[in-house]
Design a protein around this motif. Sequence first.
Motif, mmCIF file in Angstrom:
data_model
loop_
_atom_site.group_PDB
_atom_site.id
_atom_site.type_symbol
_atom_site.label_atom_id
_atom_site.label_comp_id
_atom_site.label_asym_id
_atom_site.label_seq_id
_atom_site.Cartn_x
_atom_site.Cartn_y
_atom_site.Cartn_z
ATOM 1 N N TYR A 28 43.088 25.878 -34.777
ATOM 2 C CA TYR A 28 42.569 25.065 -35.874
ATOM 3 C C TYR A 28 43.535 23.945 -36.250
ATOM 4 O O TYR A 28 43.118 22.817 -36.520
ATOM 5 C CB TYR A 28 42.264 25.936 -37.096
ATOM 6 N N GLU A 40 37.178 19.285 -43.692
ATOM 7 C CA GLU A 40 36.012 19.801 -44.408
ATOM 8 C C GLU A 40 35.252 20.819 -43.563
ATOM 9 O O GLU A 40 34.813 21.856 -44.064
ATOM 10 C CB GLU A 40 35.091 18.650 -44.793
ATOM 11 N N GLN A 41 35.106 20.551 -42.275
ATOM 12 C CA GLN A 41 34.410 21.477 -41.378
ATOM 13 C C GLN A 41 35.151 22.807 -41.275
ATOM 14 O O GLN A 41 34.546 23.879 -41.333
ATOM 15 C CB GLN A 41 34.279 20.890 -39.981
ATOM 16 N N LEU A 43 37.407 24.078 -43.400
ATOM 17 C CA LEU A 43 37.375 24.792 -44.676
ATOM 18 C C LEU A 43 36.005 25.407 -44.936
ATOM 19 O O LEU A 43 35.903 26.505 -45.480
ATOM 20 C CB LEU A 43 37.767 23.856 -45.819
ATOM 21 N N ARG A 44 34.955 24.714 -44.569
ATOM 22 C CA ARG A 44 33.605 25.257 -44.747
ATOM 23 C C ARG A 44 33.447 26.539 -43.939
ATOM 24 O O ARG A 44 32.874 27.520 -44.409
ATOM 25 C CB ARG A 44 32.565 24.225 -44.327
ATOM 26 N N ARG A 45 33.969 26.540 -42.726
ATOM 27 C CA ARG A 45 33.886 27.737 -41.880
ATOM 28 C C ARG A 45 34.652 28.895 -42.526
ATOM 29 O O ARG A 45 34.197 30.036 -42.518
ATOM 30 C CB ARG A 45 34.475 27.453 -40.504
ATOM 31 N N THR A 47 35.360 29.340 -45.748
ATOM 32 C CA THR A 47 34.947 29.733 -47.089
ATOM 33 C C THR A 47 33.466 30.086 -47.193
ATOM 34 O O THR A 47 32.949 30.217 -48.287
ATOM 35 C CB THR A 47 35.279 28.615 -48.095
ATOM 36 N N ARG A 48 32.793 30.254 -46.067
ATOM 37 C CA ARG A 48 31.401 30.712 -46.127
ATOM 38 C C ARG A 48 31.333 32.046 -46.834
ATOM 39 O O ARG A 48 32.316 32.773 -46.898
ATOM 40 C CB ARG A 48 30.840 30.870 -44.714
ATOM 41 N N LYS A 52 36.670 37.087 -46.801
ATOM 42 C CA LYS A 52 37.468 35.966 -46.291
ATOM 43 C C LYS A 52 37.623 36.046 -44.780
ATOM 44 O O LYS A 52 37.794 37.117 -44.211
ATOM 45 C CB LYS A 52 38.856 35.958 -46.928
ATOM 46 N N HIS A 53 37.583 34.895 -44.167
ATOM 47 C CA HIS A 53 37.789 34.773 -42.720
ATOM 48 C C HIS A 53 39.208 35.267 -42.413
ATOM 49 O O HIS A 53 40.159 34.918 -43.114
ATOM 50 C CB HIS A 53 37.631 33.301 -42.336
ATOM 51 N N TYR A 56 41.820 32.525 -42.150
ATOM 52 C CA TYR A 56 42.099 31.946 -43.461
ATOM 53 C C TYR A 56 43.059 32.847 -44.238
ATOM 54 O O TYR A 56 44.018 32.375 -44.842
ATOM 55 C CB TYR A 56 40.795 31.751 -44.226
#
Length: 72
Positions: A28, A40-41, A43-45, A47-48, A52-53, A56
């Motif tokens: 990443y 943004e892409q 972070l979106r992945r 924080t879906r 938590k991922h 992340y």
Amino acid sequence: MAAPGAGAVDQDDRWDLIRQQYDQIVKYTTALRLGTAEAEQVLRRFTRGGPKHPTYRAIEEFGRAVRSAFIC
């Protein structure tokens, strides 16, 4: 009150998470640096909805470790 030595176990678990996710962190970070992905892409992945991922969480733990080392 936490049991003596309980903090060491937590720290070991944190470093294990970072080790397990290291390749993904590099993936990443490289994508962001090369511009093949936008922040943004990514972070979106991360924080879906749902838990938590794992990558992340590992980045968060790494940030805490760096902050702790800086304070010491």
